[in-house]
Design a protein around this motif. Structure first.
Motif, mmCIF file in Angstrom:
data_model
loop_
_atom_site.group_PDB
_atom_site.id
_atom_site.type_symbol
_atom_site.label_atom_id
_atom_site.label_comp_id
_atom_site.label_asym_id
_atom_site.label_seq_id
_atom_site.Cartn_x
_atom_site.Cartn_y
_atom_site.Cartn_z
ATOM 1 N N ILE A 150 17.024 -0.238 10.004
ATOM 2 C CA ILE A 150 16.183 0.953 10.224
ATOM 3 C C ILE A 150 15.919 1.706 8.923
ATOM 4 O O ILE A 150 14.779 2.098 8.652
ATOM 5 N N ASP A 151 16.935 1.905 8.104
ATOM 6 C CA ASP A 151 16.725 2.625 6.839
ATOM 7 C C ASP A 151 15.704 1.916 5.951
ATOM 8 O O ASP A 151 14.843 2.559 5.349
ATOM 9 N N SER A 152 15.793 0.601 5.877
ATOM 10 C CA SER A 152 14.834 -0.166 5.075
ATOM 11 C C SER A 152 13.428 -0.076 5.658
ATOM 12 O O SER A 152 12.444 -0.020 4.912
ATOM 13 N N MET A 153 13.335 -0.056 6.994
ATOM 14 C CA MET A 153 12.018 0.053 7.627
ATOM 15 C C MET A 153 11.396 1.420 7.357
ATOM 16 O O MET A 153 10.195 1.526 7.120
ATOM 17 N N ILE A 154 12.209 2.460 7.361
ATOM 18 C CA ILE A 154 11.692 3.802 7.053
ATOM 19 C C ILE A 154 11.201 3.845 5.612
ATOM 20 O O ILE A 154 10.116 4.373 5.329
ATOM 21 N N THR A 155 11.973 3.284 4.699
ATOM 22 C CA THR A 155 11.569 3.239 3.287
ATOM 23 C C THR A 155 10.273 2.452 3.132
ATOM 24 O O THR A 155 9.353 2.882 2.420
ATOM 25 N N LEU A 156 10.184 1.308 3.797
ATOM 26 C CA LEU A 156 8.975 0.490 3.730
ATOM 27 C C LEU A 156 7.784 1.231 4.333
ATOM 28 O O LEU A 156 6.685 1.221 3.769
ATOM 29 N N LEU A 157 7.994 1.888 5.460
ATOM 30 C CA LEU A 157 6.922 2.655 6.092
ATOM 31 C C LEU A 157 6.396 3.724 5.137
ATOM 32 O O LEU A 157 5.184 3.906 4.995
ATOM 33 N N ASP A 158 7.299 4.425 4.467
ATOM 34 C CA ASP A 158 6.884 5.441 3.495
ATOM 35 C C ASP A 158 6.060 4.821 2.364
ATOM 36 O O ASP A 158 5.046 5.386 1.940
ATOM 37 N N LYS A 159 6.472 3.649 1.883
ATOM 38 C CA LYS A 159 5.725 2.961 0.818
ATOM 39 C C LYS A 159 4.350 2.540 1.302
ATOM 40 O O LYS A 159 3.366 2.639 0.561
ATOM 41 N N VAL A 160 4.283 2.056 2.533
ATOM 42 C CA VAL A 160 2.995 1.652 3.109
ATOM 43 C C VAL A 160 2.046 2.850 3.129
ATOM 44 O O VAL A 160 0.881 2.750 2.753
ATOM 45 N N MET A 161 2.560 3.978 3.546
ATOM 46 C CA MET A 161 1.706 5.157 3.705
ATOM 47 C C MET A 161 1.154 5.680 2.379
ATOM 48 O O MET A 161 0.043 6.201 2.346
ATOM 49 N N ILE A 162 1.887 5.543 1.307
ATOM 50 C CA ILE A 162 1.363 6.037 0.015
ATOM 51 C C ILE A 162 0.478 5.000 -0.668
ATOM 52 O O ILE A 162 -0.103 5.272 -1.706
ATOM 53 N N SER A 163 0.352 3.833 -0.040
ATOM 54 C CA SER A 163 -0.441 2.743 -0.626
ATOM 55 C C SER A 163 -1.833 2.627 -0.009
ATOM 56 O O SER A 163 -2.470 1.595 -0.153
ATOM 57 N N HIS A 164 -2.280 3.656 0.698
ATOM 58 C CA HIS A 164 -3.614 3.658 1.308
ATOM 59 C C HIS A 164 -3.859 2.384 2.123
ATOM 60 O O HIS A 164 -4.736 1.586 1.801
ATOM 61 N N PRO A 165 -3.097 2.195 3.205
ATOM 62 C CA PRO A 165 -3.194 0.961 3.985
ATOM 63 C C PRO A 165 -4.509 0.832 4.745
ATOM 64 O O PRO A 165 -5.073 1.817 5.210
ATOM 65 N N VAL A 166 -4.984 -0.397 4.823
ATOM 66 C CA VAL A 166 -6.180 -0.723 5.591
ATOM 67 C C VAL A 166 -5.856 -1.971 6.406
ATOM 68 O O VAL A 166 -5.335 -2.958 5.874
ATOM 69 N N ALA A 167 -6.156 -1.924 7.690
ATOM 70 C CA ALA A 167 -5.891 -3.068 8.562
ATOM 71 C C ALA A 167 -7.035 -4.057 8.491
ATOM 72 O O ALA A 167 -8.196 -3.676 8.336
ATOM 73 N N ASN A 168 -6.698 -5.327 8.619
ATOM 74 C CA ASN A 168 -7.738 -6.362 8.619
ATOM 75 C C ASN A 168 -7.719 -7.184 9.901
ATOM 76 O O ASN A 168 -8.223 -8.291 9.937
ATOM 77 N N GLY A 169 -7.143 -6.617 10.971
ATOM 78 C CA GLY A 169 -7.111 -7.279 12.268
ATOM 79 C C GLY A 169 -7.888 -6.471 13.291
ATOM 80 O O GLY A 169 -8.718 -5.638 12.939
#
Length: 183
Positions: free
Chosen positions: A37-56
């Protein structure tokens, strides 16, 4: 109750599916990313600052809402379940394979059976909507980490321990990230 003919048909179909799926799956390398869970929260935070765009089929806000639903349902109970037979055969086998590889593969646009529709006001992937979906998913992970009650059986895999659920949530999020491009 299953008669002998139905059992034989079920056995043949199951054996065929397992042979085909197992052969393909053996070639998949295990995931080495931490899936707690801690790693997923860290990853989620990184995703959010990376301007995510879905391709599905789903936008990023829908993906995050869907992942939040899964975490929430593990504590509250899933609205619909596969049959008990499915859970003790194909469902538990699928989870065992995913668990061994630390990697999941599933339909990335299929809602959780019986789940509430993804919020229609979040369908436009604006900054505010994405922030709302992000906050919900992050809070669900924080809530799960702190949760010490009885966990609900998974709708397809059946009873899971907290550690197994943690892994399942991590694998689920990582699988959905396959359709997210970071900029």
């Amino acid at each position: 109750m299953m008669n002998r003919r139905q059992f034989m048909q079920f056995s043949l179909v199951t054996t065929t599916m397992l042979t085909i799926g197992g052969t393909a799956w053996v070639s998949v390398e295990p995931e080495v990313v931490p899936l707690d869970i801690d790693s997923m929260i860290t990853l989620l935070d990184k995703v959010m600052i990376s301007h995510p765009v879905a391709n599905g089929e789903w936008d990023v806000a829908q993906i995050l809402q869907h992942c939040a639903q899964s975490v929430e349902y593990s504590m509250l109970g899933y609205p619909q379940h596969k049959s008990d037979l499915f859970k003790v055969t194909l469902g538990s086998l699928a989870f065992a394979v995913f668990e061994s590889k630390r990697k999941m593969s599933h339909s990335l646009s299929e809602p959780i059976p019986g789940a509430a529709s993804l919020d229609t006001h979040l369908l436009l992937n604006t900054s505010h909507n994405l922030t709302t979906a992000y906050a919900r998913f992050k809070q669900s992970l924080i809530d799960f980490r702190a949760y010490d009650g009885v966990l609900a059986p998974h709708f397809a895999y059946g009873a899971l321990t907290k550690k197994q659920y943690e892994l399942a949530h991590g694998m689920h999020f990582m699988d959905h990230l396959l359709e997210v491009e970071l900029r």
